[in-house]
Enzyme design. Structure first.
Site, short mmCIF file in Angstrom:
data_model
loop_
_atom_site.label_atom_id
_atom_site.label_comp_id
_atom_site.label_asym_id
_atom_site.label_seq_id
_atom_site.Cartn_x
_atom_site.Cartn_y
_atom_site.Cartn_z
N ARG A 40 0.82 -1.21 0.00
CA ARG A 40 0.00 0.00 0.00
C ARG A 40 0.86 1.27 0.00
NH1 ARG A 40 -4.25 2.93 3.71
NH2 ARG A 40 -5.49 3.66 1.96
N ASN A 69 -1.64 1.95 11.28
CA ASN A 69 -0.91 0.69 11.40
C ASN A 69 -0.10 0.36 10.15
OD1 ASN A 69 -2.00 0.54 13.88
ND2 ASN A 69 -3.10 -1.39 13.55
C1 HEM Z 1 -8.47 1.81 -6.76
C2 HEM Z 1 -8.31 2.73 -5.83
C3 HEM Z 1 -7.95 2.38 -4.42
C4 HEM Z 1 -8.62 2.78 -3.31
C5 HEM Z 1 -9.84 3.67 -3.27
C6 HEM Z 1 -7.96 2.19 -2.18
C7 HEM Z 1 -8.35 2.36 -0.86
C8 HEM Z 1 -7.88 1.63 0.19
C9 HEM Z 1 -8.38 1.71 1.53
C10 HEM Z 1 -9.48 2.65 2.01
C11 HEM Z 1 -7.71 0.81 2.28
C12 HEM Z 1 -7.91 0.50 3.76
C13 HEM Z 1 -7.04 1.39 4.60
C14 HEM Z 1 -7.35 1.25 6.05
O1 HEM Z 1 -8.52 1.25 6.41
O2 HEM Z 1 -6.40 1.14 6.84
C15 HEM Z 1 -6.75 0.15 1.41
C16 HEM Z 1 -5.89 -0.83 1.80
C17 HEM Z 1 -4.97 -1.40 0.97
N1 HEM Z 1 -4.68 -1.03 -0.32
FE1 HEM Z 1 -5.81 0.15 -1.47
N2 HEM Z 1 -6.91 1.44 -2.61
C18 HEM Z 1 -6.85 1.53 -3.97
C19 HEM Z 1 -5.90 0.97 -4.79
C20 HEM Z 1 -4.83 0.22 -4.35
C21 HEM Z 1 -3.69 -0.16 -5.16
C22 HEM Z 1 -3.49 0.23 -6.61
C23 HEM Z 1 -2.88 -0.91 -4.35
C24 HEM Z 1 -1.56 -1.54 -4.68
C25 HEM Z 1 -1.16 -1.88 -5.88
C26 HEM Z 1 -3.51 -1.00 -3.06
C27 HEM Z 1 -3.05 -1.73 -2.01
C28 HEM Z 1 -3.67 -1.82 -0.77
C29 HEM Z 1 -3.31 -2.79 0.23
C30 HEM Z 1 -2.27 -3.89 0.10
C31 HEM Z 1 -4.10 -2.52 1.35
C32 HEM Z 1 -4.11 -3.25 2.70
C33 HEM Z 1 -3.13 -2.55 3.62
C34 HEM Z 1 -2.90 -3.29 4.91
O3 HEM Z 1 -3.57 -4.29 5.19
O4 HEM Z 1 -2.02 -2.85 5.67
N3 HEM Z 1 -4.67 -0.27 -3.08
N4 HEM Z 1 -6.88 0.68 0.15
C1 NAG Z 2 -3.58 -1.28 15.09
O1 NAG Z 2 -3.08 -2.51 15.52
C2 NAG Z 2 -3.39 -2.83 16.84
C3 NAG Z 2 -2.74 -4.15 17.19
O2 NAG Z 2 -1.72 -4.46 16.32
C4 NAG Z 2 -4.91 -2.92 17.00
O3 NAG Z 2 -5.25 -3.21 18.33
C5 NAG Z 2 -5.54 -1.61 16.59
O4 NAG Z 2 -6.93 -1.71 16.60
C6 NAG Z 2 -5.07 -1.19 15.21
N1 NAG Z 2 -5.54 0.16 14.94
C7 NAG Z 2 -6.09 0.50 13.81
C8 NAG Z 2 -6.54 1.90 13.68
O5 NAG Z 2 -6.19 -0.26 12.89
#
Ligand code: HEM
Ligand code: NAG
Ligand code: NAG
Length: 321
Positions: free
Chosen positions: A65, A97
């Site tokens: 991301r 996170n």
């Molecule tokens: C198409 C438009 C996109 C939107 C609107 C979008 C939006 C989001 C949102 C809202 C989250 C959740 C963030 C959170 O709540 O913490 C997210 C997570 C993520 N996005 Fe996207 N995203 C897009 C495209 C992409 C692209 C192009 C990639 C990589 C090539 C990507 C990779 C990821 C990954 C891997 C996560 C998970 C992160 C984690 O679990 O730490 N996203 N995205």
């Molecule tokens: C971040 O991670 C911690 C534990 O790793 C979790 O308790 C917490 O809810 C997470 N916070 C958010 C905003 O995702």
């Protein structure tokens, strides 16, 4: 071998051109960019990533991301890593996170590299390599990542606002990606990154509480972690079945109306050609893998604007001096 006067002049001009282009941030990337200056770069990045991921698997999606955010905000220039400007604070707050996880591992890789080949490998190349490795560690495709990016000396104030929103419709998504030279097919493939990782309740609350274009049992399950009216809520995996496997399940989810974000579900149901593409990715995992790798290279080629002053940062969190 002897050189004529003319060829010395040509050589001098060539060197001058190389110098100027590297200063202006106009780059031609190459997978062999560090072959001479830091031959172990790929091994180092991979080793640190493997060790970190073994302790904390969630690092992989976080890094992926980070790469997306970096490249979408004034090109891949590691501006996303810069600390302590009021502007970047806000991005960190948005994804606490994911960011924290990402920054730490990038710092660790950078410190090993500064020991092995000082002042050579840019932070933006580290993000690019680390995200490539993250994907293959999650079981996704592998490819040769072009290198030679430079790091910005400034942060882009408006950048974070231009990132696509989880509430965007198909038209809006297409145009955000097109502005960066990525077409609808690239966008559809890149969105497949949402086959791994998690999202916070605030990003999927409307989708699971208000949307009618959603599988009923999926909505019910998700509402339990993210009900209406609460300010807090839980995180949910994008892909319930295999949340830590980089496969094509994301597209199967979309067809089953189990896309987590509105922007995910927007990729399906918007028209014939687009729906055929989603269906193809859902059945042909190898086509998705190939398209994804191609689109990642394309996204990784987005360069900062010509006016952006660049350098190889020594500490990924701050500009040099
Ligand atoms: C198409 C438009 C996109 C939107 C609107 C979008 C939006 C989001 C949102 C809202 C989250 C959740 C963030 C959170 O709540 O913490 C997210 C997570 C993520 N996005 Fe996207 N995203 C897009 C495209 C992409 C692209 C192009 C990639 C990589 C090539 C990507 C990779 C990821 C990954 C891997 C996560 C998970 C992160 C984690 O679990 O730490 N996203 N995205
Ligand atoms: C971040 O991670 C911690 C534990 O790793 C979790 O308790 C917490 O809810 C997470 N916070 C958010 C905003 O995702
Ligand atoms: C998509 O969203 C934009 C605003 O972001 C809006 O102007 C447009 O009408 C929407 N298109 C459709 C088809 O809903």
């Amino acid at each position: 071998m002897s050189f004529s006067k003319g060829s010395w002049v040509a050589l001098a001009l060539l060197l001058f051109a190389a110098l100027v282009s590297s200063v202006s941030g106009d780059h031609k990337l190459s997978a062999r960019y560090y072959d001479k200056t830091c031959p172990n770069v790929q091994r180092i990045v991979r080793t640190v990533m493997a060790n970190t991921v073994a302790r904390d698997p969630a690092v992989s999606p976080a890094i992926l991301r980070l790469f997306f955010h970096d490249c979408f905000v004034n090109g891949c220039d590691a501006s996303v890593l810069l600390d302590s400007t009021p502007f970047f604070e806000s991005e960190k707050v948005a994804v606490p996170n994911a960011s924290v996880r990402g920054y730490k591992v990038i710092d660790e890789i950078k410190s090993v590299l500064e020991h092995d080949c000082p002042a050579t490998v840019s932070c933006s190349d580290i993000i690019a390599l680390a995200s490539r490795d993250a994907i293959s560690m999650l079981g996704g495709p592998n490819w040769r990542m072009p290198l030679g990016r430079k790091d910005s000396r400034t942060a882009d104030k408006d950048g974070a606002e231009n990132l696509p929103s989880p509430h965007d419709n198909f038209t809006a998504l297409v145009s955000t990606f097109r502005e960066r030279g990525l077409n609808a097919r690239d966008m559809t493939a890149l969105s497949g990154a949402h086959t791994v990782g998690m999202a916070n309740c605030k990003n999927y609350r409307d989708r699971v509480n208000d949307d009618i274009d959603i599988d009923a049992s999926f909505a019910e399950t998700r509402r339990k972690t993210c009900p209406v009216g609460y300010s807090e809520g839980g995180m949910a995996p994008f892909d319930e079945q295999t949340p830590m496997k980089f496969d094509n399940a994301y597209y199967k989810d979309l067809i089953a109306r189990r896309g987590l974000l509105s922007s995910d579900q927007a990729l399906y149901g918007s028209g014939e050609r687009q729906d055929d593409l989603v269906k193809m990715y859902s059945t042909k995992g190898e086509v998705f893998a190939k398209d994804f790798a191609k689109a990642m290279i394309k996204m990784g080629n987005i360069s900062p604007s010509k006016e952006t002053p660049v350098e190889v940062r020594l500490n990924c969190r701050m500009v040099n001096w």
